[in-house]
Enzyme design. Sequence first.
Site, PDB file in Angstrom:
ATOM      1  N   GLY A 724      12.270  27.077  10.376  1.00  0.00           N
ATOM      2  CA  GLY A 724      12.474  27.963   8.261  1.00  0.00           C
ATOM      3  C   GLY A 724      13.137  29.469   8.291  1.00  0.00           C
ATOM      4  N   ALA A 725      13.061  30.241   7.381  1.00  0.00           N
ATOM      5  CA  ALA A 725      13.114  31.436   6.738  1.00  0.00           C
ATOM      6  C   ALA A 725      12.543  32.069   6.949  1.00  0.00           C
ATOM      7  CB  ALA A 725      13.788  31.163   5.603  1.00  0.00           C
ATOM      8  N   ASP A 853       8.284  28.269  -5.113  1.00  0.00           N
ATOM      9  CA  ASP A 853       8.962  27.865  -3.707  1.00  0.00           C
ATOM     10  C   ASP A 853       8.779  26.028  -3.887  1.00  0.00           C
ATOM     11  OD1 ASP A 853      11.691  27.347  -1.786  1.00  0.00           O
ATOM     12  OD2 ASP A 853       9.947  28.692  -0.520  1.00  0.00           O
TER      13      ASP A 853
END
Length: 1014
Positions: A724-725, A853
């Site tokens: 992921g980021a 998020d």
Amino acid sequence: MTDPPVSHLTLQKPTPPPPAQTTPLPPLRHSTPRHTSSMTLLLPLPLPLLLLLLLPLPLAAAAASLPDDFAHLLDAKAALSDPASALAAWNPGLSPSLSPCRWPHLICSETSSPDPAVSNVLLSNLSLAGEFPAPLCELQLLVRLDLSYNSLSGPLPECLAALPSLRHLDLSGNGFSGEVPMSYGAGFPYLLTLSLAGNELSGEFPVFLANVSTLEELLLAYNPFVPSPVPEAVTGIQGLRILWLAGCGLVGKIPLSIGNLKSLINLDLSTNNLTGEIPRSIGRLESVSQIELYSNQLSGRLPEGMGALKKLRFFDASMNQLSGEMPTDLFLAPKLQSVHLYQNELTGRVPATLGDAAALNDLRLFTNRLVGELPPEFGKNSPLEFLDLSDNRISGTIPATLCRAGKLEQLLVLNNELVGPIPAELGQCRTLTRVRLPNNRLSGAVPPDMWGLPHLYLLELAGNALSGTMGPAIAMARNLSQLLISDNRFAGALPPELGRLPNLFELSAANNMFSGPLPASVAVVSTLGRLDLRNNSLSGELPRCVRRWQKMTQLDLSDNRLTGNIPAELGQLPVLNSLDLSNNELTGDVPVQLENLKLSLLNLSNNRLAGALPPLFAGDMYKDSFLGNPGLCRSGSCLSGRRANAGRRGLVGSITTSILTVAGVILLLGVAWFFHKYRRHRTRDTEAAGDKSTWVVTSFHKAEFDEKDILSCLNDEDNVVGTGAAGKVYKAVLGHGGDGNAVVAVKELWTSGDAAKKAAVEAGGGKDTFEAEVATLGRIRHKNIVKLWCCLRRGDQRLLVYEYMPNGSLGDLLHGGKGGLLDWPARHRIMVDAAEGLSYLHHDCAPPIVHRDVKSNNILLDAELHAKVADFGVARAVSNTPATYSAIAGSCGYIAPEYSYTLRITEKSDVYSFGVVMLELLTGKRPAGPELGEKDLVRWACGGIERDGVDSVLDPRLSGAPKDETRRALNVALLCASSLPINRPSMRSVVKLLLEVRAPESKEKAMEEKPLLV
């Protein structure tokens, strides 16, 4: 059908408002108590005097010499929280020579006194917070006060009623609570405008405001007042021009005296619980331009006499229980532009006077019981832009004059009984953007020019008896996204010009008579997501180069005459989940590359395929996917003896090839094993030399493993289960076993030089994801929050060790190949689990934690499909002073509307994101993507429900679920995803609502159900 009601003019419920707009929007609420400095406790001095003492001497002198009004303004500034520094220029020390009348957001008036006086304070939409600043009540010559669309909270100030000159008061769009002060009914000698809309005002409806006889605009919409009748006293305010009481909990009938408001321009009583008939006296509102009565429980017939309203432009009584025929004079109002009467029980014919409506541009009558033909000259005298007559029983032909004015954009008449051809004149209507005419009885050929209308993005003609061919003019339809023409009698070849459509997402032409090959040009349409050409007479081979179909999710070419091999490139399509090539004449083998696909449906039955099935397809799960292919072999046994005598040379060759393949695999495995052991040996040597001691380990739970067990898994890329980021996630299988410690998940965060980490730091307001997750997960404990075992740190290297969740993320499971395995009980359980986790963060943590998020990929599933909220890299605690960040944290499709432009932390942003997750579970759709067009999932769902009903948006895989339960869950999801924060429930309320979704017997049965997968 249509989208939700829209604003027609500035008098109406505005969406969204510019800061200077008078009519308010419901608020973007960020209720925050005013911060009190501890210094005021030590020094018992008035706050303004204390601030002056703390100023540099010249600045203090400048402030002391100010006229009284500006000193009061400085006091008001000091009482407010101003995170955006909107009032920074209110500072006499910045430019001592500058007149305070030049300060922003102020207007001064001339007085007989040498000192100027403040007449207008315009502080709309400046992100101000705190309680109402009382010093503003000292501005004795104040004419207009506008504090709308901020984050002010607390009670309404009583002192404002004593201001002698106040004409306009706008406090809308904040978080003011409590009851409206009684003094508001006794004061305000000259008040013209009172706007309190979009707050949290409660208690009895403030009928006493009718005593303010000077009022011209009364706006109290969207406040949770106690259910009350429409106050008849309000109808005695003779000068009233705007009455906005939408969403106020009003009940009972509309009073007959409403017709006394001769000056009324805008009447909005929408979104209440009003009952009974619309009174005939409404026809006496001689000045009215707009009447909004939608979303009530009004019944009976529409009143006659509205045609006499010479200034009426907008009339909306949709979503009620109105019945009977429409009055013939309704469309004779000379300035009538918009009529919304959809979702009622209207019967009879559409009045013939509709053809005489000279100003009509928007008519929405869908979901009624209307019958008969439309006036033949409808549209000849009207500048029509939007027409929706869907879900009625309208018959006859489509009037050829609908686009006579050259403005028609949307034509929606689906699910009726229209007959005859589509008028040729519609092919010349170049303003059309959306045409939906499915499920009628239309016949004949489509006008040739209609295929190529330049602005058309949706052409839906399915379920008719249309014939003819699809012409090459379709190359001109550069904006076309969806072409839906199934279940007709179209014939001929598909034009190669289809490959020139840059935005085509869905081509559905099943159950027609198309013939010839599938144009090779279709393979270059990179936007194509769904291609359904089943049950035609297509022939030839499938296109070879289909690598550009990167968005293809559904490919159905069944029941044609296709020949040749199945292209191996189909196995490279990343999101393809439904492949049906059955009932063709395909030959060759089943490409092993198809094993790469995550398919919920695979059907290659009734072809001429041969050879051995790839191993993945040899199991029982795909036993019905290859029927009618006698040459195929499964697990060494052919489905028929037809290939038993295929030739010994071929058999010997295949055996030799198999032996060489196995030998090569064994050699490669041996080499890989050698390098793995060598790297592990070197790692151990390095740790023995003292490198191990440099790791700093912080444990949050008692664990039976150490860093050596964790670090060993990072040497093998095969252990990577996600990227992921923030970094990579590894699966670590530990040798110690123990209670739950045998398998863990290890997140290795990117090092400080990575751009991804830099972006994460910006989104997090200065904290990186490692610090945020450790600070958050290290101190919270809940069964629906993922457990953080420990963290490891060495220089820039940082590791987070979590409990391992065998079923991965909800997003991957739901939208991957196994989404069909999530039945309704499992999805409901996931909703409740995730809601309880978020409720714990919002209500049981001190201070509350906002995740920021929330999305399906951050909800993880254990072996029994219980959900846990994860990934707290951008989570933040909510302090007394609201924080503003320089970048948006969150993911596309999940971000609450107000957060995207205020950058303010609020629990209601999480509630919105959770509503989107619920919609994912209920619809099976991703939050954003080409299949939704230009809309996000929330707007797509709302539009789909209004057009085609609730069932049209539900995931087809939930067809067996109780409809009442899925509908209740859908209501909760849409409530959470409301565009206005004030309308969203708290997460604690969401948990309660979700627990009430399922019937008691369903809950008991769910307790006995076994997990679906691991």
